[in-house]
Design an enzyme around this catalytic site. Structure first.
Site, mmCIF file in Angstrom:
data_model
loop_
_atom_site.group_PDB
_atom_site.id
_atom_site.type_symbol
_atom_site.label_atom_id
_atom_site.label_comp_id
_atom_site.label_asym_id
_atom_site.label_seq_id
_atom_site.Cartn_x
_atom_site.Cartn_y
_atom_site.Cartn_z
ATOM 1 N N ASP A 18 31.175 -7.672 -7.502
ATOM 2 C CA ASP A 18 30.873 -9.052 -7.862
ATOM 3 C C ASP A 18 29.547 -9.548 -7.303
ATOM 4 O OD1 ASP A 18 31.055 -11.603 -8.729
ATOM 5 O OD2 ASP A 18 32.793 -12.181 -7.554
ATOM 6 N N GLU B 154 24.982 -17.133 -5.397
ATOM 7 C CA GLU B 154 26.299 -17.369 -4.802
ATOM 8 C C GLU B 154 26.488 -16.556 -3.524
ATOM 9 O OE1 GLU B 154 29.469 -16.348 -7.486
ATOM 10 O OE2 GLU B 154 31.026 -16.651 -5.975
ATOM 11 N N GLU C 246 40.959 -13.557 -12.997
ATOM 12 C CA GLU C 246 41.018 -14.693 -12.070
ATOM 13 C C GLU C 246 41.751 -15.884 -12.681
ATOM 14 O OE1 GLU C 246 37.241 -13.859 -9.238
ATOM 15 O OE2 GLU C 246 36.832 -15.190 -10.900
HETATM 16 O O1 GCW Z 1 31.723 -14.318 -8.428
HETATM 17 C C1 GCW Z 1 32.869 -14.887 -8.940
HETATM 18 C C2 GCW Z 1 32.736 -16.346 -8.662
HETATM 19 C C3 GCW Z 1 33.561 -17.186 -9.580
HETATM 20 C C4 GCW Z 1 33.228 -16.788 -11.005
HETATM 21 C C5 GCW Z 1 33.580 -15.314 -11.190
HETATM 22 C C6 GCW Z 1 33.231 -14.821 -12.570
HETATM 23 C C7 GCW Z 1 33.111 -18.171 -12.926
HETATM 24 O O2 GCW Z 1 33.068 -16.591 -7.329
HETATM 25 O O3 GCW Z 1 33.219 -18.529 -9.338
HETATM 26 O O4 GCW Z 1 33.889 -17.583 -11.932
HETATM 27 O O5 GCW Z 1 32.848 -14.550 -10.288
HETATM 28 O O6 GCW Z 1 32.192 -14.187 -12.701
HETATM 29 O O7 GCW Z 1 33.971 -15.054 -13.493
#
Ligand code: GCW
Length: 718
Positions: free
Chosen positions: A382, A410, A308
């Protein structure tokens, strides 16, 4: 004696300010130490609770203070500290090294390691006493918290014989806290760390945070976000970090930091961050030496690299092991470790996102230094409400793997939805990896060191902020609590943990505990039902992730789009991960690959995760897939209605302030569960073109209405 205790209890009750007991805001977490009704507690005659502590250390002092606070609060004993003479009813705490009395007892401490403890009812010199002993001071503190828990749970404390030790070594919270105090995916206010006033202002709250963590065995804290800022590695910030480390140390908590891979460029003035460039390695070595000069027990680094948009070794055509090992080599002499995250997916890789972490990491098994852990999320995408366990567990037998759970919700309704994550974590931990053979659960993979003495651990993305109640809601505290318990013992029971938490947090009335724990235990399945039933995933709104948006299909990268995950079309829905599709099933051990590869054998909760199926596919209930989906959505919403009814029945049985807050949050949850259900149905119906089964109401608005909902200021954004 019993009369004296009763007298003291009623005296305390009479002196209490009217209404005081009713005003609770959640700050005390599960460490409330409110008076226990004598009728509910076995306090044996002669329980004088004299406290015998031989030897002193900051940790033993903390243990003594906690006992005095806890026993004073719950049983009304003042607990004077007495010198090394044991009277009837005394509590003796310490280690064989600190306490000659304990050394003389020959307790079975041998197998309990540096953090385990023994709690026993013993006779010492003809007197009845309770001993809380360990090989180290921190073990004593853990034992004290356990002893207090026994009292909080109204267990007998006259015939104790408890021995316990953690099953994992590193039990670590990951704070995704930025230096400006914004918390990424945080729903509980600002970061607890007030960097502006550190190191001089040592907020007493830092100590309460450490107490709470120690009470559940958490022994490490990554202070800052994995989307990292190199500034924290500079000298003025390290002094602030040191202040926190000093406060946490007596509670057995080490601090860790995230290391931005490009730090040598950003704060070191180098041209490159190539891990194989000797100048880069030398810069990190000097930086690491500098950190240890300030914080001698610094834990090490957590790293998100080449994920990311974060920099990493692949920017220089090196692999994850090259990056991790370079840092590990300089941490090693200081006893530090690297926690290297496996959460990666690449913009250039067109393969199923669920496969990418395995594809990148599995071939590196055996190439990491022994002070590197690879930190793997519980599922391959995720932190979704439900995912099958990550196929990397069991597939890297020569690499210490660390579980990463997300405590902050989240994807499960932020702070307002009452969702107890215990059952979700238990599901992942309990899953059989079949690696190398049947009967090797994810928990057992985590627990068994890959070599004798190799490091083990579990990480949880914290849900803690500066809200008065720490976690953004009363019930969100249960997830912090449960994380600690599972990190201590991955084989613990989600139900037991819920009951313990409820009794300590809400009331020691068994009927109340039962109602609350029952409600909690079904709450995770409910959120799955109203958000992503039958194996669906990743259908939330873009960016802030608040609310449903299964229709989104126009984002730059395919795997950012919900439509990528559900693949709904006129014929059906679901992601084909079998041989005819992405073949992600092949990343699991053969028996599981076979099971998940077969529609009939796949557990229905994972159905659409692994298969693309026609709308009229028959579920085991006999319903069509379409009708089944709708039924799940409604079941989820109904569960929330049921929680509201339960909560209503508890009015007056728990304090008003926390009852009211929870009541209002449940109302929010009901509205939002309904929103998820209605918007999802409106969208999928626009594709399936099928009528709703009888007895299920149509969404009150058309699809465009749901699509038009915008929440640009939703909290916790990245
Ligand atoms: O779930 C996603 C989140 C990001 C996060 C990423 C990760 C810290 O939306 O905000 O970044 O995972 O785990 O690195």
């Amino acid at each position: 004696m019993r009369h004296l205790i009763l007298f003291l209890y009623f005296l305390m009750a009479a002196l209490a300010i009217p209404g005081q007991a009713n005003a609770e805001d959640g700050y005390d977490l599960w460490l409330r130490y409110r008076p226990i009704e004598p009728a509910r507690h076995i306090v044996y005659d002669g329980f004088t609770a004299l406290l015998v502590v031989e030897g002193r250390s900051p940790t033993l002092d903390a243990a003594a203070r906690e006992l005095q606070m806890g026993i004073g609060g719950m049983l009304g004993h003042r607990m004077p500290l007495v010198p090394g003479v044991v009277a009837d009813g005394a509590i003796v705490i310490g280690t064989p090294a600190s306490s000659p009395i304990i050394a003389g007892l020959n307790l079975p401490l041998g197998s309990l390691g540096s953090e385990g403890f023994v709690i026993r009812s013993v006779r010492i010199g003809g007197k009845d006493a309770t001993v809380i002993a360990a090989n180290s001071d921190i073990g004593v503190l853990y034992g004290v918290f356990r002893f207090l828990r026994e009292i909080q749970l109204a267990e007998r404390i006259d015939k104790l014989d408890i021995a316990d030790a953690p099953k994992l070594q590193r039990r670590v919270l990951n704070h995704w806290d930025n230096l400006d105090r914004h918390v990424e995916r945080g729903y509980s206010g600002l970061s607890l760390w007030d960097w502006q006033t550190l190191p001089t202002f040592r907020d007493p709250r830092y100590t309460d945070y450490a107490r709470a963590n120690a009470s559940i065995g958490i022994n490490g804290v990554v202070l800052n976000n994995v989307n990292a800022n190199a500034t924290i590695l500079t000298a003025p910030w390290l002094v602030k970090v040191k202040a926190l480390a000093d406060i946490f140390r007596p509670y057995g908590i080490r601090v860790y930091l995230t290391a931005r891979f490009s730090a040598p460029i950003e704060i070191g003035g180098l041209k490159s961050a190539d891990p194989l460039d000797p100048a880069v390695a030398a810069w990190w070595k000097a930086k690491i030496d500098e950190i240890y000069a300030v914080i001698p027990d610094f834990g090490g680094f957590l790293i998100k690299a080449n994920s990311e948009g974060q920099p990493g070794p692949q920017d220089y055509k090196r692999n994850h092991a090259d990056g991790a090992n370079m840092l590990a080599d300089s941490l090693k002499p200081h006893g530090g470790i690297v926690m290297w995250r496996a959460f990666v997916y690449s913009a250039e890789n067109a393969d199923d996102r669920a496969k990418q972490a395995y594809s990148e990491f599995q071939p590196l098994d055996g190439q990491f230094r022994d002070n590197v852990m690879v930190q793997v999320k519980n599922g391959a995408i995720d932190f979704q409400p439900r995912e099958p366990f990550h196929p990397l567990f069991g597939a890297m037998p020569r690499t210490p793997l660390m579980m990463e759970f997300q405590i902050t919700k989240e994807y499960l309704g932020f702070n307002t939805h009452l969702v107890y994550l215990g059952p979700m974590w238990k599901e992942a931990l309990h899953a059989d990896t079949f690696r190398p053979t049947k009967g090797n659960s994810v928990a057992s993979i985590l627990e068994k060191p890959v070599d004798p003495g190799a490091v083990t651990g579990m990480a949880g993305v914290a849900n803690i902020g500066n809200d008065r109640n720490w976690s953004g809601s009363q019930f969100a505290q249960s997830n912090w609590y449960a994380f600690g318990r599972f990190a201590w013992n991955p084989e613990d029971s989600a139900d037991t943990i819920a009951r313990d938490w409820a009794a300590m947090t809400w009331s020691d009335d068994p009927a109340v505990v039962d109602a609350i724990a029952t409600m909690m235990m079904g709450s995770r399945e409910a959120v799955v039902d109203y958000m992503t039933p039958l194996g669906l995933a990743h259908l939330m709104a873009t960016g802030h992730h608040y609310g449903p948006a299964p229709w989104v299909s126009d984002l730059a990268r395919p795997e950012w789009n919900p439509a990528y995950y559900h693949k709904a079309d006129a014929n059906g829905i679901g992601f084909d991960r079998t041989k005819s599709g992405s073949n992600a099933v092949a990343q699991y051990a053969a028996p599981l690959a076979e099971q998940f590869g077969s529609v009939k054998k796949t557990p229905e909760e994972f159905l659409l995760w692994f298969h693309h199926l026609p709308w009229d596919y028959r579920l085991r209930s006999g319903q069509t897939l379409w009708d089944g989906l709708i039924t799940h959505y409604d079941k989820g919403v109904d569960y929330v209605r049921g929680m509201i009814a339960t909560w209503d029945s508890l009015k007056g049985k728990i304090d008003d302030q926390r009852w009211e807050e929870t009541h209002m949050f449940l109302e929010i949850q009901l509205q939002e569960a309904q929103w998820w259900r209605d918007a999802s149905i409106a969208y999928f119906q626009s594709i399936s073109k099928r009528p709703l089964p009888e007895g299920h109401a149509p969404p009150p608005h058309d699809l465009d209405w749901y699509k038009a909902i915008q929440n640009p200021y939703a909290p916790g954004r990245s």
